[in-house]
Design an enzyme around this catalytic site. Structure first.
Site, PDB file in Angstrom:
ATOM      1  CD  GLN A 146      -3.039  -0.273   0.014  1.00  0.00           C
ATOM      2  OE1 GLN A 146      -3.193   0.993  -0.317  1.00  0.00           O
ATOM      3  NE2 GLN A 146      -3.785  -1.331  -0.780  1.00  0.00           N
ATOM      4  CB  SER A 147       4.323   2.021  -1.734  1.00  0.00           C
ATOM      5  OG  SER A 147       4.771   3.272  -1.859  1.00  0.00           O
TER       6      SER A 147
END
Ligand SMILES: *Cc1c(COP(=O)(O)O)cnc(C)c1O
Length: 341
Positions: free
Chosen positions: A82-83
């Site tokens: 989930q960068s």
């Protein structure tokens, strides 16, 4: 690198600048009012525009400004599944006509459908980036190297953007942001500026650029970083390196290392893990000012600031600047957990 003025660094022109500087009296009220809570201002780096915004747009404006000048045609970077950094890189590449390849590593012990497919991952796919998902950091770095070599063998000119965009240019991006809020605070007549700046930190560029920027503009603010990833000592080591390189680039002396103030006690259960303090911060910021913090970084910074207000470390006579670093799309990867951890 030659010494240069910050205005001489090429910019990609990808963000909505200046981001707003907002006085938050309802948040102050929600935290006890003027008798027990400092005056709070928020620098809205979540409103940097491109692809739902965030602090990486600020860094990429300089990193990709230089890349375009150097004739790069593929940008690769690396992050957690989930960068936010990867999502903002994908968005920046589209508007600059660059190809984007992302390596997403499973660094957080979550593997449900929302975490793996919603939030930033959904946006990465919609934006059209090529994704490579790895089970851990070691495997991710291997895939990264293989892909980079393969692209170079095809004759492509590849830029590998480091984790979080924290290199010299990324750090200079936060010097620019600091000059921006210093000008904005002067324009609204804040004599003396801020006593304290609070930001989330992980790969260090936002913090390093902010502390260097505070020195450059002559502000007396103390800069506190709330770590979302990494202990205080190793974060400080990285920050010293980033500040030294960026200061050398500008031909100024870096801030003294003793000024670095990183708090790692709000990491709680670990990187990307929600806890009660984060859930409370998300709710208080949302219900007072409609500020949408994120579960991984700014939520921890918010929880840290609230704790420092309640303990009296931040006095009601102080003026605090909270740097909202963005990350809102991550809320959709956590679902109902952001309402009640
Ligand atoms: C990356 C990120 C940070 C941390 O910034 P660093 O410069 O990597 O320390 C903070 N908040 C959000 C929302 C981020 O995406």
């Amino acid at each position: 690198m030659p010494v240069r003025a910050i205005d001489a660094v090429p910019r990609a022109g990808i963000g909505h600048w200046p981001t707003p500087l907002q006085r938050c009296d309802r948040l102050r009220e929600a935290l006890g009012g003027p008798g027990s809570c400092p005056e709070i201002w928020v620098k809205r780096e979540d409103c940097s525009g491109l692809g739902f915004g965030g602090n990486k747009v600020r860094k990429l404006d300089l990193i990709l400004g230089e890349a375009v000048r150097a004739g790069i045609d593929v940008v690769m970077t690396f992050g957690a599944v989930q960068s936010n950094h990867c999502r903002q890189t994908a968005a920046a590449c589209n508007v600059l006509g660059l190809q984007c390849e992302l390596v997403l590593a499973r660094l957080v012990p979550l593997d449900d459908d929302l975490y793996e497919h919603n939030g930033n991952v959904l946006l990465d796919r919609l934006l059209g980036a090529t994704l490579h998902v790895a089970d851990d950091a070691v495997a991710g770095l291997q895939i990264f190297e293989q892909r980079r070599l393969a692209l170079e063998a095809e004759g492509r000119r590849v830029l590998a953007v480091p984790f979080g965009g924290s290199d010299t240019l990324g750090t200079l991006g936060y010097v620019v942001a600091t000059e921006e809020w210093a000008d904005q605070s002067a324009a609204v007549g804040l004599a003396g500026g801020f006593d304290r700046v609070i930001t989330a930190t992980s790969t260090g560029g936002t913090y390093a650029g902010s502390l260097l920027g505070v020195k450059k503009v002559g502000s007396g603010a103390r800069v506190t970083g709330i770590s979302a990833y990494g202990d205080a000592a190793s974060s400080a080591t990285t920050i010293v390196e980033l500040m030294s390189a960026a200061a050398a680039d500008l031909g100024i002396a870096p801030p003294e290392p003793r000024l670095i103030d990183i708090r790692d006690e709000f990491i709680g259960g670990g990187y990307g893990i929600l806890d009660g303090g984060v859930v409370e911060a998300l709710r208080i910021f949302a219900r007072s000012e409609s500020l949408l913090l994120d579960p991984v970084y700014s939520g921890k910074a918010g929880a840290g600031m609230i704790s420092m207000i309640r303990s009296g470390e931040l006095a009601p006579t102080e003026r605090v600047l909270f740097v909202h670093t963005g990350g809102g799309p991550g809320l959709f990867a956590y679902g109902d957990a952001v309402l009640d951890a």
